[in-house]
Design a protein around this motif. Structure first.
Motif, PDB file in Angstrom:
ATOM      1  N   SER A  76       0.861  -1.179   0.000  1.00 14.07           N
ATOM      2  CA  SER A  76       0.000   0.000   0.000  1.00 14.07           C
ATOM      3  C   SER A  76       0.899   1.231   0.000  1.00 14.07           C
ATOM      4  O   SER A  76       1.742   1.387   0.881  1.00 14.07           O
ATOM      5  CB  SER A  76      -0.905   0.017   1.228  1.00 14.07           C
ATOM      6  OG  SER A  76      -1.735  -1.120   1.250  1.00 14.07           O
TER       7      SER A  76
ATOM      8  N   MET B 278      -0.441   2.563   5.516  1.00 17.19           N
ATOM      9  CA  MET B 278       0.313   2.308   4.282  1.00 17.19           C
ATOM     10  C   MET B 278       1.677   1.737   4.618  1.00 17.19           C
ATOM     11  O   MET B 278       2.188   1.927   5.718  1.00 17.19           O
ATOM     12  CB  MET B 278       0.445   3.593   3.472  1.00 17.19           C
ATOM     13  CG  MET B 278       1.344   4.634   4.115  1.00 17.19           C
ATOM     14  SD  MET B 278       1.281   6.236   3.333  1.00 17.19           S
ATOM     15  CE  MET B 278      -0.085   6.987   4.206  1.00 17.19           C
TER      16      MET B 278
ATOM     17  N   ARG C 190      -2.526   0.270  -4.395  1.00 11.73           N
ATOM     18  CA  ARG C 190      -2.318  -1.062  -3.820  1.00 11.73           C
ATOM     19  C   ARG C 190      -1.756  -1.898  -4.958  1.00 11.73           C
ATOM     20  O   ARG C 190      -2.308  -1.911  -6.055  1.00 11.73           O
ATOM     21  CB  ARG C 190      -3.601  -1.651  -3.285  1.00 11.73           C
ATOM     22  CG  ARG C 190      -4.119  -0.841  -2.093  1.00 11.73           C
ATOM     23  CD  ARG C 190      -5.200  -1.541  -1.380  1.00 11.73           C
ATOM     24  NE  ARG C 190      -4.543  -2.341  -0.344  1.00 11.73           N
ATOM     25  CZ  ARG C 190      -5.204  -3.123   0.482  1.00 11.73           C
ATOM     26  NH1 ARG C 190      -6.503  -3.254   0.384  1.00 11.73           N
ATOM     27  NH2 ARG C 190      -4.567  -3.795   1.405  1.00 11.73           N
TER      28      ARG C 190
END
Length: 178
Positions: A3, A66, A52
């Protein structure tokens, strides 16, 4: 699955960096999602995109934490640093982020992206420098393969610029030396 958030202000090429990351990852066989977010201003307003990237089908493009933040300016560090997972990576454009206090549970890579791009006579290439640092830091795709992907992406658009590859490679080198 990785992410990633790319953040900065409009005009810094944040969304282009995200598109390049998405496109080259997709061409290399990865599953991707790309979600842009930007203010109504053309330049100077906030801009970010969330990606992603992984080997399996991505069922949800959204995330609350993230793995990697590519921060082009101080506001981006201030806004998004708290959402990096412990052990994650923050790539900071040290040309524009001065005297920041970084968390001690993340890896911080400071890259003078704006200065590097200027030295290479490609002032709009700071985003590409940061992308090089991100690819080197995450190991998402082989650095040379990614550089080839950038060349192909811009060539397809009829905007080939050999300095983009140099910017990318200098960013990768900066991350490797950090």
């Amino acid at each position: 699955m990785l992410s990633i958030t790319c953040a900065g202000f409009g005009g810094q090429g944040v969304l282009t960096a995200g598109l390049l990351l998405a496109h080259v990852s997709m061409v290399s066989g990865k599953e991707i999602t790309w979600v842009p977010s930007y203010g109504s201003e053309m330049r100077g307003g906030t801009a970010s995109c969330r990606l992603r990237i992984g080997d399996e089908t991505i069922l949800n493009p959204f995330f609350s934490t993230m793995d990697t933040l590519i921060a082009m300016n101080q506001d981006s560090v201030d806004t998004f640093q708290g959402a990096i997972a412990p052990g994650g990576v923050l790539i900071s454009n040290s040309s524009m982020v001065k005297d920041a206090e970084f968390r001690d549970d993340i890896r911080v890579i400071e890259v003078a992206a704006t200065e590097i791009a200027g030295d290479l006579k490609n002032p709009r290439g700071a985003n590409i420098v940061m992308l090089g640092a991100a690819i080197a830091a995450t190991g998402l795709v082989d650095v040379e393969e990614f550089a080839d992907g950038i060349d192909a992406y811009f060539a397809k658009k009829g905007r080939s610029n050999p300095l983009n590859r140099e910017c990318f490679m200098r960013g990768a080198q900066a991350a490797a030396e950090a």
